[in-house]
Design an enzyme around this catalytic site. Structure first.
Site, PDB file in Angstrom:
ATOM      1  N   GLU A   1      45.368  21.464  76.955  1.00  0.00           N
ATOM      2  CA  GLU A   1      43.992  21.954  76.857  1.00  0.00           C
ATOM      3  C   GLU A   1      43.866  23.476  76.843  1.00  0.00           C
ATOM      4  OE1 GLU A   1      41.259  20.088  79.450  1.00  0.00           O
ATOM      5  OE2 GLU A   1      41.860  18.078  78.841  1.00  0.00           O
TER       6      GLU A   1
ATOM      7  N   GLU B   1      44.883  11.795  77.804  1.00  0.00           N
ATOM      8  CA  GLU B   1      43.998  11.686  78.969  1.00  0.00           C
ATOM      9  C   GLU B   1      42.715  10.943  78.608  1.00  0.00           C
ATOM     10  OE1 GLU B   1      42.948  15.299  80.987  1.00  0.00           O
ATOM     11  OE2 GLU B   1      45.003  16.052  80.878  1.00  0.00           O
TER      12      GLU B   1
HETATM   13  C1  GCO Z   1      41.429  18.296  81.905  1.00  0.00           C
HETATM   14  C2  GCO Z   1      42.661  18.406  82.616  1.00  0.00           C
HETATM   15  C3  GCO Z   1      42.755  17.509  83.819  1.00  0.00           C
HETATM   16  C4  GCO Z   1      41.429  17.204  84.502  1.00  0.00           C
HETATM   17  C5  GCO Z   1      40.796  15.958  83.924  1.00  0.00           C
HETATM   18  C6  GCO Z   1      39.426  15.701  84.540  1.00  0.00           C
HETATM   19  O1  GCO Z   1      41.404  17.567  80.930  1.00  0.00           O
HETATM   20  O2  GCO Z   1      40.498  19.000  82.282  1.00  0.00           O
HETATM   21  O3  GCO Z   1      43.737  18.083  81.751  1.00  0.00           O
HETATM   22  O4  GCO Z   1      43.579  18.300  84.637  1.00  0.00           O
HETATM   23  O5  GCO Z   1      41.645  16.991  85.866  1.00  0.00           O
HETATM   24  O6  GCO Z   1      40.599  16.091  82.565  1.00  0.00           O
HETATM   25  O7  GCO Z   1      38.621  16.808  84.310  1.00  0.00           O
END
Ligand code: GCO
Length: 481
Positions: free
Chosen positions: A178, A370
């Site tokens: 990200e 994710e």
């Molecule tokens: C993100 C990060 C994660 C977060 C999850 C929830 O995508 O922001 O990769 O570390 O904890 O997405 O916000």
């Protein structure tokens, strides 16, 4: 019709499993679960420093202990095995490997990941390693951080140390997680570490350097990996879903999802186009004008290294319809639309249209790196953590992901965020995304009902999604005559 109602999934869709070899996993990140802030010679990351500044993180929480994963990883891997995980996506903490970010290597730090990887393999769980998930070494921040063009070389050096040690057993590599967030929220919106608002042009330059770092890391992995690697990255970007399946609404949603001309960083194409095409998107270059970075000769070629997979972190989405001119017109989700505990709208269709639009543009296999939701979980009086919302959320999103595959998108895997409750950045520990509940007073772990449900989904390669909705449909109450 309630767009979230199970009946919106035609029966014919409800019984197809996922493709053979589909990767089922769960994800975490070093700063969010490890703790052991000073173990193995680990030094400060920008997040350690950010957390110590009053008022920046809810309740002043820090990652000093987190889930104490560095000391409890054996138990945690056993719980992952109990949930049938086939793969586990973790991140390596740069400051635990190289306390100064470059030069000296911590043998103890490498030893921790050695043992974690061996434990995973022993449990039959395939390790997927993310090289950078936001815990940038503070020592390198003092040397200019991502604003210093040398950051790309620093990252390449760090990547070579990790790959040399783990790549005989780790085959799946994610370079950066990200950049939209750690550059956008960390260097422009200031909600994340290092929490400094740079001029837009400087933040764009930092983004360019982090993309250069990604490209160099891909080159390092391909040059040095001992076992044949698969390499990808894990961006996040806004997804707009069509209000209907009309051609016009779908086209409007695709255009809106790929648009990136606003002066902000939550965008797919400003990052995705350089990584895949080796060029910045024309619409954004035009909009950003003189603020856009001037790549040095060879930069774009270095950034655009061939990828084996395009990771996608998707949680939510907007909804649009086509206006009279075909342009996207936002459509409100509607009063009372389901939301998670962080107030993010729950939009299962985002896991259909996001992968589909990205795959259509870049033609690289997609892995959902994710997806998950934060819920107000606790351990109930029966000792279990009943979280039907997370079960229902995950079922609906996976049913939509399967539609993306049926639409022709090449989707190879799904990592649920997160394997366990953890430090949710500026939100601290108040938000629980885990399949495993963590009691932060005792550090006791409890597999949630969603984790037990997910184990069955994995065992059936997704076939149980229709039947195992996890929610008991309300039975009509017999009304006495
Ligand atoms: C993100 C990060 C994660 C977060 C999850 C929830 O995508 O922001 O990769 O570390 O904890 O997405 O916000």
């Amino acid at each position: 019709m309630d767009r979230l109602s199970p009946s919106s999934v035609p029966p014919s869709d409800q019984h197809a499993a996922f493709p053979g070899g589909f990767v089922w996993g769960a994800a975490s990140a070093s700063y969010q679960i490890e703790g052991g802030a000073r173990d193995h010679g680990r030094s400060d990351s920008v997040w350690d420093v950010f957390c110590r500044q009053p008022g920046l993180v809810v309740n002043g929480h820090t990652g000093d202990t987190a889930c104490d994963h560095v000391h409890r990883y054996v138990e945690d891997v056993a719980l992952m095995r109990e949930m049938n995980l086939r793969a586990y996506r973790f991140s390596v903490a740069w400051p635990r490997i190289m306390p100064q970010g470059r030069g000296e290597v911590s043998e103890a730090g490498l030893g921790f990941y050695d043992r974690l990887v061996d434990e995973l393999l022993e449990a039959g769980i395939t390790p997927w390693a993310t090289l950078f998930h936001w815990d940038f070494p503070q020592a390198l921040f003092h040397a200019g951080g991502w604003l210093n063009r040398d950051s790309a070389s620093w990252f390449a050096e760090y990547a070579s140390v990790v790959v040399d040690r783990l790549s005989d057993r780790v085959r799946h590599w994610i370079t950066i997680n990200e950049p939209q967030i750690y550059i956008g929220l960390g260097h422009f919106d200031t909600k994340h570490a290092p929490g400094i608002k740079y001029p837009f042009s400087q933040a764009l330059l930092a983004a360019h350097h982090t993309l250069l770092a990604h490209g160099k890391a891909v080159q390092v992995i391909r040059a040095r990996a001992k076992a044949a690697p698969t390499v990808g990255w894990a961006p996040v970007g806004k997804v707009d879903v069509p209000a209907s399946e009309s051609r016009a609404d779908i086209d409007a949603a695709r255009t809106s999802t790929m648009k990136g001309t606003e002066r902000q960083f939550f965008t797919n194409t400003w990052f995705g186009d350089p990584v895949v095409f080796g060029r910045y998107p024309e619409d954004a270059l035009k909009a950003f004008g003189a603020d856009a970075p001037t790549p040095e000769p060879g930069d774009m070629e270095t950034i655009a290294q061939p990828l084996d997979f395009f990771g996608l972190n998707i949680y939510s989405g907007g909804r649009v319809r086509a206006g009279d001119d075909g342009a996207a017109v936002p459509v409100d989700h509607g009063i009372g639309h389901p939301r998670n505990a962080l107030n993010w709208p729950i939009v299962p269709e985002s896991l259909r249209w996001g992968p589909r639009f990205i795959h259509e543009r870049y033609r690289v296999p997609v892995v959902i790196t994710e997806n998950g939701m934060t819920n107000l979980d606790w351990v109930h009086s029966d000792g279990r953590v009943h979280d039907p919302q997370r079960i229902d959320f995950t079922r609906r999103y996976l049913l939509e992901l399967r539609k993306a595959i049926e639409d022709g998108a090449d989707v190879r895997g799904y990592f649920h965020w997160s394997v366990m409750d953890n430090f949710e950045w500026a939100e601290g520990y108040k938000d629980r995304f885990g399949l495993i509940h963590v009691d932060y007073q005792t550090l006791r772990r409890t597999i949630k009902e969603s984790g037990r449900w997910y184990a069955k989904v994995i065992a059936s390669n997704g076939a149980t999604l229709a039947a195992a909705s996890g929610t008991v449909e309300p039975k009509p109450v017999a009304v006495k005559a």
